[in-house]
Design an enzyme around this catalytic site. Structure first.
Site, PDB file in Angstrom:
ATOM      1  N   ASP A 195       0.818  -1.220   0.000  1.00 39.16           N
ATOM      2  CA  ASP A 195       0.000   0.000   0.000  1.00 39.16           C
ATOM      3  C   ASP A 195       0.850   1.268   0.000  1.00 39.16           C
ATOM      4  O   ASP A 195       0.478   2.285   0.592  1.00 39.16           O
ATOM      5  CB  ASP A 195      -0.954   0.018   1.219  1.00 39.16           C
ATOM      6  N   LYS A 247       1.930   2.257  -5.231  1.00 37.70           N
ATOM      7  CA  LYS A 247       2.500   1.760  -6.495  1.00 37.70           C
ATOM      8  C   LYS A 247       1.529   1.986  -7.660  1.00 37.70           C
ATOM      9  O   LYS A 247       1.938   2.299  -8.766  1.00 37.70           O
ATOM     10  CB  LYS A 247       2.825   0.258  -6.381  1.00 37.70           C
ATOM     11  N   GLY A 270      -4.739  -4.326  -4.261  1.00 42.45           N
ATOM     12  CA  GLY A 270      -5.767  -3.371  -4.676  1.00 42.45           C
ATOM     13  C   GLY A 270      -5.064  -2.070  -4.996  1.00 42.45           C
ATOM     14  O   GLY A 270      -4.595  -1.389  -4.101  1.00 42.45           O
ATOM     15  N   GLN A 307       1.954  -5.963  -3.293  1.00 43.98           N
ATOM     16  CA  GLN A 307       2.300  -6.071  -1.875  1.00 43.98           C
ATOM     17  C   GLN A 307       3.613  -5.311  -1.612  1.00 43.98           C
ATOM     18  O   GLN A 307       3.912  -4.384  -2.329  1.00 43.98           O
ATOM     19  CB  GLN A 307       2.396  -7.536  -1.407  1.00 43.98           C
TER      20      GLN A 307
HETATM   21  P1  IMP Z   1      -2.497 -12.882   1.784  1.00 48.52           P
HETATM   22  O1  IMP Z   1      -1.595 -12.314   0.757  1.00 48.52           O
HETATM   23  O2  IMP Z   1      -3.953 -12.614   1.532  1.00 48.52           O
HETATM   24  O3  IMP Z   1      -2.213 -14.328   2.067  1.00 48.52           O
HETATM   25  O4  IMP Z   1      -2.200 -12.114   3.183  1.00 48.52           O
HETATM   26  C1  IMP Z   1      -0.962 -12.250   3.874  1.00 48.52           C
HETATM   27  C2  IMP Z   1      -0.559 -10.919   4.516  1.00 48.52           C
HETATM   28  O5  IMP Z   1      -0.236  -9.984   3.495  1.00 48.52           O
HETATM   29  C3  IMP Z   1      -1.667 -10.271   5.349  1.00 48.52           C
HETATM   30  O6  IMP Z   1      -1.070  -9.574   6.426  1.00 48.52           O
HETATM   31  C4  IMP Z   1      -2.285  -9.267   4.395  1.00 48.52           C
HETATM   32  O7  IMP Z   1      -2.911  -8.191   5.061  1.00 48.52           O
HETATM   33  C5  IMP Z   1      -1.044  -8.810   3.641  1.00 48.52           C
HETATM   34  N1  IMP Z   1      -1.346  -8.327   2.281  1.00 48.52           N
HETATM   35  C6  IMP Z   1      -1.658  -9.065   1.202  1.00 48.52           C
HETATM   36  N2  IMP Z   1      -1.853  -8.280   0.125  1.00 48.52           N
HETATM   37  C7  IMP Z   1      -1.627  -7.026   0.534  1.00 48.52           C
HETATM   38  C8  IMP Z   1      -1.636  -5.755  -0.130  1.00 48.52           C
HETATM   39  O8  IMP Z   1      -1.882  -5.640  -1.347  1.00 48.52           O
HETATM   40  N3  IMP Z   1      -1.354  -4.680   0.635  1.00 48.52           N
HETATM   41  C9  IMP Z   1      -1.046  -4.779   1.961  1.00 48.52           C
HETATM   42  N4  IMP Z   1      -1.013  -5.929   2.622  1.00 48.52           N
HETATM   43  C10 IMP Z   1      -1.299  -7.052   1.922  1.00 48.52           C
END
Ligand code: IMP
Length: 431
Positions: free
Chosen positions: A13, A16, A40, A227
């Site tokens: 977040d 990007k 997102g 991410q």
């Molecule tokens: P997952 O990727 O849904 O398995 O989540 C694993 C961890 O990564 C969690 O702490 C999520 O909140 C974090 N996470 C996954 N995608 C994002 C993102 O696009 N932005 C921020 N945190 C993310």
């Protein structure tokens, strides 16, 4: 043949999406190479706000070919919805300008079911995933049971057989351990077959070849990380990480290019820090300042709507991310959010039992014990959102920026002072 990688240097977040959107006017290809609909990316053009999850953030530009590479966990149901929504508002009109690797991993609803069941079973030990099935989809790929994008175009009978094979173990876990009714292979088949017709046109057998040829012809290619570095599966704050390789190096196997193709890596860095989900966060700040960052920065997850945890910029963590990515420069985002704070802090080291610690540690066990050591900066009582050049920033803001750049020994290419394209202060040319 410039190929530039843009990655997040924190826990995601960082902004990007905005940067990819701004840079897309100068490039020929934008490649999304890892993660899935857990991302997102929020784009704001004029009064229009669009959040993209799987489609690359270049989607406003008709001259750009947007590519989903092999490393992506592809939720095709979510992707179809996203494409249909974009088409409805007049985007993605040229089907030749969007390519999906035949080798991308198919993320199914059964993966989401397993992800969510595990999280609720884990209680307070949960990772705080987005519930989008990312972990289970990559597990399926590693166990060689996953379906890949090209499978979607096989006969139904073959697809059904593959789905039966893939769901055998997860269905057992869902019904016997998590006491849930698993989706059947037939349910899944019905769901994914509905996506076939729309997605057929975007098939690309060899994304690596397309990108190689593009680079040979001197085309400009931008790789869009998702991410953040501290969520990387191997180098992030494990186990509170995502299941993909979020570092710049991840762009190589995920897209099928070699080292020599990459010319620059930009570490996209928010002027403060946020984190969604569980895990250590040394500079987290629950005080009035933390609330200011959360409110002014509108720090809500673009996927789950969860409130993001907020805190100060963490320099040891940033230096760690720069090292892991081999970053050449920074893009400093959301500087405007810091306006009107009396005091702004930057973490310059940590302390543990009275000892100073200079380096970030990806060990969640270690880092959760560290106390942040701060350097204080005077805030500025001025709105930055209308400023169009670096020299017009208040002196206090310039001191803050130059301290960051000097401390990490990297130039800052661009400073963002708001969500719109024009709210970007260019310091160095990127292409
Ligand atoms: P997952 O990727 O849904 O398995 O989540 C694993 C961890 O990564 C969690 O702490 C999520 O909140 C974090 N996470 C996954 N995608 C994002 C993102 O696009 N932005 C921020 N945190 C993310």
């Amino acid at each position: 043949m410039p190929a530039i990688v843009l990655i997040g240097s924190q826990w995601g977040d960082e902004g990007k999406g905005k940067l990819i959107d701004v840079l897309s006017s100068q490039v020929d290809f934008v490649v999304r190479y890892q993660g899935g609909a857990n991302a997102g990316h929020t784009l704001k053009v004029k009064q229009e706000q669009i959040i993209v999850h799987l489609v690359p953030s270049s989607i406003f530009y008709s001259q750009v070919t947007s590519v989903i590479a092999s490393g992506v966990a592809l939720d095709i149901v979510a992707l179809c919805q996203e494409i249909q929504n974009l088409k409805k508002i007049g985007k993605m009109q040229d089907d030749k300008k969007f390519l999906i690797s035949d080798s991308a991993t198919l993320l199914l609803d059964s993966h989401k079911q397993l992800d969510q069941a595990r999280e609720s079973f884990a209680g307070i030990q949960k990772i705080g995933t987005t519930g989008k099935g990312i972990g289970p989809a990559y597990e399926a790929r590693a166990s060689r049971k996953a379906l890949i994008f090209s499978d979607l175009f096989q006969k139904d009978s073959i697809l059904l057989q593959k789905l039966e094979e893939q769901t055998r173990e997860s269905s057992f876990l869902l019904s016997h351990l998590y006491k849930q009714k698993p989706l059947t292979p037939k349910d899944l088949l019905k769901q994914i077959c509905e996506c076939r017709a729309l997605l057929q046109t975007y098939r690309c057998e060899d994304v690596s070849l397309v990108l190689h040829q593009a680079l040979e012809q001197g085309k400009k290619v931008l790789f869009e990380g998702a991410q953040g570095s501290l969520l990387d599966l191997l180098h992030g704050t494990y186990p509170f990480v995502t299941s993909s390789f979020t570092l710049a190096g991840g762009a190589l196997p995920s897209s099928g290019l070699g080292f020599k193709n990459f010319t620059k890596t930009i570490a996209v860095t928010k002027a403060y820090t946020t984190r969604v989900g569980s895990g250590p966060f040394p500079t987290e700040c629950d005080s009035e300042a933390g609330q200011h960052l959360q409110k002014q920065g509108q720090e809500f997850g673009a996927v789950t709507g969860r409130k993001r945890r907020c805190g100060w910029l963490d320099l040891p963590a940033l230096k760690y991310a720069i090292r892991l990515n081999g970053a050449s420069s920074l893009a400093l985002m959301k500087l405007d959010v810091l306006s009107y704070l009396k005091e702004i802090k930057i973490c310059v080291a940590y302390s543990l039992n009275g000892q100073e610690i200079k380096n970030f540690s990806a060990s969640s066990q270690n880092i959760s014990k560290y106390q942040a050591v701060y350097q204080s900066f005077k805030g500025w009582n001025q709105d930055l959102s209308q400023i169009t050049s670096y020299k017009d920033l208040p002196e206090e803001a310039r001191s803050y920026i130059s301290f960051i750049s000097k401390s990490v020994n990297k130039p800052i290419d661009i400073i963002s002072v708001g969500p719109k394209r024009a709210q970007s202060l260019w310091i160095n040319k990127i292409f």
